[in-house]
Write an enzyme that holds these catalytic residues in place. Structure first.
Site, PDB file in Angstrom:
ATOM      1  CG  ASP A   9      -1.698   1.206   1.427  1.00  0.00           C
ATOM      2  OD1 ASP A   9      -2.330   1.630   0.444  1.00  0.00           O
ATOM      3  OD2 ASP A   9      -1.715   1.775   2.543  1.00  0.00           O
ATOM      4  CG  LEU A  10       1.644   5.719  -1.784  1.00  0.00           C
ATOM      5  CD1 LEU A  10       3.093   5.496  -2.182  1.00  0.00           C
ATOM      6  CD2 LEU A  10       0.957   6.623  -2.810  1.00  0.00           C
ATOM      7  CG  ASP A  11      -1.841   7.487   0.591  1.00  0.00           C
ATOM      8  OD1 ASP A  11      -0.955   8.334   0.370  1.00  0.00           O
ATOM      9  OD2 ASP A  11      -2.793   7.285  -0.179  1.00  0.00           O
ATOM     10  CB  THR A  17       0.167  10.795   2.207  1.00  0.00           C
ATOM     11  OG1 THR A  17      -0.100   9.410   2.211  1.00  0.00           O
ATOM     12  CG2 THR A  17       1.286  11.119   1.255  1.00  0.00           C
ATOM     13  CE  LYS A  45      -4.067   6.869   9.380  1.00  0.00           C
ATOM     14  NZ  LYS A  45      -3.241   6.490  10.528  1.00  0.00           N
ATOM     15  CB  SER A 114      -2.071   2.857  -3.682  1.00  0.00           C
ATOM     16  OG  SER A 114      -2.621   4.080  -3.248  1.00  0.00           O
ATOM     17  CB  ALA A 115      -7.392   3.403  -2.175  1.00  0.00           C
ATOM     18  CE  LYS A 145      -5.866  -0.807  -0.929  1.00  0.00           C
ATOM     19  NZ  LYS A 145      -4.672  -0.146  -0.390  1.00  0.00           N
ATOM     20  CD  GLU A 169      -3.633  -1.674   3.050  1.00  0.00           C
ATOM     21  OE1 GLU A 169      -3.737  -0.838   3.957  1.00  0.00           O
ATOM     22  OE2 GLU A 169      -3.948  -1.433   1.871  1.00  0.00           O
ATOM     23  CG  ASP A 170      -1.835   2.599   6.482  1.00  0.00           C
ATOM     24  OD1 ASP A 170      -2.186   2.197   5.348  1.00  0.00           O
ATOM     25  OD2 ASP A 170      -2.113   3.723   6.921  1.00  0.00           O
TER      26      ASP A 170
END
Ligand code: BG6
Ligand code: MG
Length: 218
Positions: A9-11, A17, A45, A114-115, A145, A169-170
């Site tokens: 995942d990115l953020d 971010t 998130k 990522s979303a 997601k 994933e966060d």
């Protein structure tokens, strides 16, 4: 060499971010006379832009026209883009490059999952684009997601079966998505929040090479 698919995942996993999403959503919510707290931000998130605005409006008991909805989403993103335009490598979360380098050295396929529709721009800004074999982001999916679509597309592009994929994933929604895709979910954050993940670490500094080797070989 065994090959697994590593999906990030990115953020909140690669870059922090969430603070910029928070500032942009807060400005928008307050402009509508809706209160917006850090706790509410936590619930956004991993949640798509559309779903996030729907939630904020529901919290504030507001209904607006479709035109106004689109307008507000545009404004939120403009604000968000102005924050991320200042980003650089210093905003990469601790030990992320180290883990990526280890996986690359061990010839493991890597994808983003990522979303965010801004994912490609952010990876470029922090100079991590070339570490990824594939990028799947908010522009490539029709279901957000916790639907597993984003990760299943990533697995397909990496040419690795879902059960051989590992997802970092966060967010609660993201862990749920990875679990429904029958992938190994690794939560990055607090155990109290990410209890459904197979493993949870506070951040990548807690992830050892031995652990990564086990993931690759077992
Ligand atoms: C997720 C973030 O990665 O992307 C969410 O955790 C965000 O907070 C979502 O709403 C969509 O991002 P963007 O950049 O397309 O608005
Ligand atoms: Mg995230």
């Amino acid at each position: 060499m065994n090959k697994k698919g590593f999906i990030f995942d990115l953020d909140g996993v690669i870059v922090d971010t969430a603070k910029y999403h928070f500032l942009a959503w807060k400005k928008l919510a307050n402009s509508l006379d809706i209160d917006f707290t850090e706790e509410e931000n936590e619930q956004l998130k991993g949640v798509s832009r559309v779903k996030s605005l729907e939630k904020i409006l529901a919290w504030g008991n507001k209904t607006i026209s479709e035109e106004n909805f689109q307008d507000l989403m545009g404004k939120k993103n403009e604000d968000y883009l102005s924050y991320i335009s200042e980003m650089d490598e210093s905003e990469i979360l601790p030990d992320v490059p180290k883990v990526l380098d280890f996986l690359i050295k061990n010839q493991q396929p890597i994808s983003l999952g990522s979303a965010s529709k801004n994912a490609r721009a952010i990876l470029e800004r922090v100079s991590l684009r070339k570490q990824f074999d594939q990028i799947v982001d908010g522009n490539d999916v029709s279901k957000a997601k916790p639907d597993p679509e984003v990760f299943l597309i990533a697995a397909k592009l990496l040419n690795v079966s879902p059960k051989n994929c590992i997802v970092f994933e966060d967010s609660v929604a993201g862990v749920e998505a990875a679990n429904s895709a029958e992938m190994i979910s690794i939560g990055i954050g607090k155990k109290e929040v990410l209890g459904h993940a197979k493993y949870v670490f506070n951040d990548f500094t807690e992830i050892s090479e031995a652990f990564l080797n086990d993931l690759i070989n077992n």
